[in-house]
Design a protein around this motif. Structure first.
Motif, PDB file in Angstrom:
ATOM      1  N   ARG A  48       1.020  -1.317   0.015  1.00 46.75           N
ATOM      2  CA  ARG A  48      -0.070  -0.034  -0.093  1.00 46.75           C
ATOM      3  C   ARG A  48       0.972   1.421   0.240  1.00 46.75           C
ATOM      4  O   ARG A  48       1.991   1.382   0.623  1.00 46.75           O
ATOM      5  CB  ARG A  48      -0.867  -0.103   1.228  1.00 46.75           C
ATOM      6  N   HIS A  69       2.753  -3.050   5.321  1.00 39.87           N
ATOM      7  CA  HIS A  69       2.207  -3.097   4.059  1.00 39.87           C
ATOM      8  C   HIS A  69       2.795  -1.857   3.223  1.00 39.87           C
ATOM      9  O   HIS A  69       3.068  -2.309   2.121  1.00 39.87           O
ATOM     10  CB  HIS A  69       0.636  -2.888   3.892  1.00 39.87           C
ATOM     11  N   ASP A 102      -2.352  -9.619   3.307  1.00 42.06           N
ATOM     12  CA  ASP A 102      -3.636 -10.188   3.840  1.00 42.06           C
ATOM     13  C   ASP A 102      -4.402 -11.311   3.062  1.00 42.06           C
ATOM     14  O   ASP A 102      -4.392 -10.917   1.818  1.00 42.06           O
ATOM     15  CB  ASP A 102      -4.727  -8.720   4.187  1.00 42.06           C
ATOM     16  N   GLU A 144      -5.566 -10.792  14.221  1.00 41.57           N
ATOM     17  CA  GLU A 144      -5.526 -10.457  12.675  1.00 41.57           C
ATOM     18  C   GLU A 144      -5.272 -11.674  12.046  1.00 41.57           C
ATOM     19  O   GLU A 144      -4.143 -12.126  11.764  1.00 41.57           O
ATOM     20  CB  GLU A 144      -4.571  -9.488  12.171  1.00 41.57           C
ATOM     21  N   TRP A 169      -5.881 -12.551   9.164  1.00 42.52           N
ATOM     22  CA  TRP A 169      -5.599 -12.701   7.498  1.00 42.52           C
ATOM     23  C   TRP A 169      -3.888 -11.984   7.435  1.00 42.52           C
ATOM     24  O   TRP A 169      -3.808 -12.105   6.333  1.00 42.52           O
ATOM     25  CB  TRP A 169      -6.629 -11.794   7.137  1.00 42.52           C
ATOM     26  N   HIS A 170      -3.520 -11.521   8.413  1.00 45.11           N
ATOM     27  CA  HIS A 170      -2.238 -10.741   8.174  1.00 45.11           C
ATOM     28  C   HIS A 170      -0.953 -11.578   8.414  1.00 45.11           C
ATOM     29  O   HIS A 170      -0.569 -12.076   9.492  1.00 45.11           O
ATOM     30  CB  HIS A 170      -2.114  -9.325   9.174  1.00 45.11           C
TER      31      HIS A 170
END
Ligand SMILES: [Zn+2]
Length: 183
Positions: A94, A127, A134, A160, A162-163
């Motif tokens: 990101r 990120h 993720d 988290e 997903w991370h």
């Protein structure tokens, strides 16, 4: 007195990060998707159109990942596919602006205190440096929690699911998981 101490501690904290809700959550209680901004900052900033991508996609969110991380995720995605597990990347690299927008959205929606625990700012997010992905959906994230060390991929924060970051060698041991970014 305790309240004052808390306030001081909160003020002293750099504007890091993540944890949704209480510090300790059963995995099933956790949100099953990573945060996305309410408005797109565009693919050039790391947005993934439609919310899902594959490791070979030609999007900045993917191509700007650390090459070793990307290769590990590609291998994991291949094996998940073989195991008939849905597995995709919901967020990768990101831009600082994109990360800041996530943070600003969290402040707007949850307030500053909660935002600090749920979203990293542009300076601290892995990120932004291309060192985190993720993974979705929940099925894929749980699969990688189980099998990630085969690829050196580690869940970093208990809240988290997903991370993931590349934090060990294939077959190695992940560092102790943190409850959240403040723990
Ligand atoms: Zn993440």
């Amino acid at each position: 007195m305790a309240a004052v101490t808390l306030l001081v501690a909160a003020a002293a904290y750099p504007l890091i990060e993540r944890a949704a809700g209480p510090a300790v959550l059963a995995a099933r209680d956790v949100l099953d998707t990573s945060p996305r901004p309410s408005g797109s900052t565009g693919q050039a900033g790391g947005d993934i159109p439609g919310g899902t991508a594959a490791p070979d996609d030609d999007l900045p969110a993917i191509t700007r990942l650390d090459p070793a991380l990307r290769a590990a995720v590609r291998q994991a995605a291949d094996d998940a596919d073989t195991a008939d597990i849905d597995f995709w990347i919901t967020s990768g690299w990101r831009s600082p602006a994109y990360q800041q927008k996530l943070y600003d959205d969290a402040v707007r929606n949850k307030g500053a205190a909660e935002a600090r625990r749920t979203v990293a700012d542009a300076e601290t997010s892995q990120h932004v440096s291309g060192e985190a992905v993720d993974i979705g959906p929940t099925e894929g994230a749980y699969w990688l929690i189980q099998h990630g060390t085969d690829y050196g991929l580690c869940q970093v924060y208990a809240n988290e699911i997903w991370h993931f970051e590349l934090l060990t060698r294939p077959g190695g041991t992940c560092p102790p998981m943190r409850e959240d970014a403040e723990g």
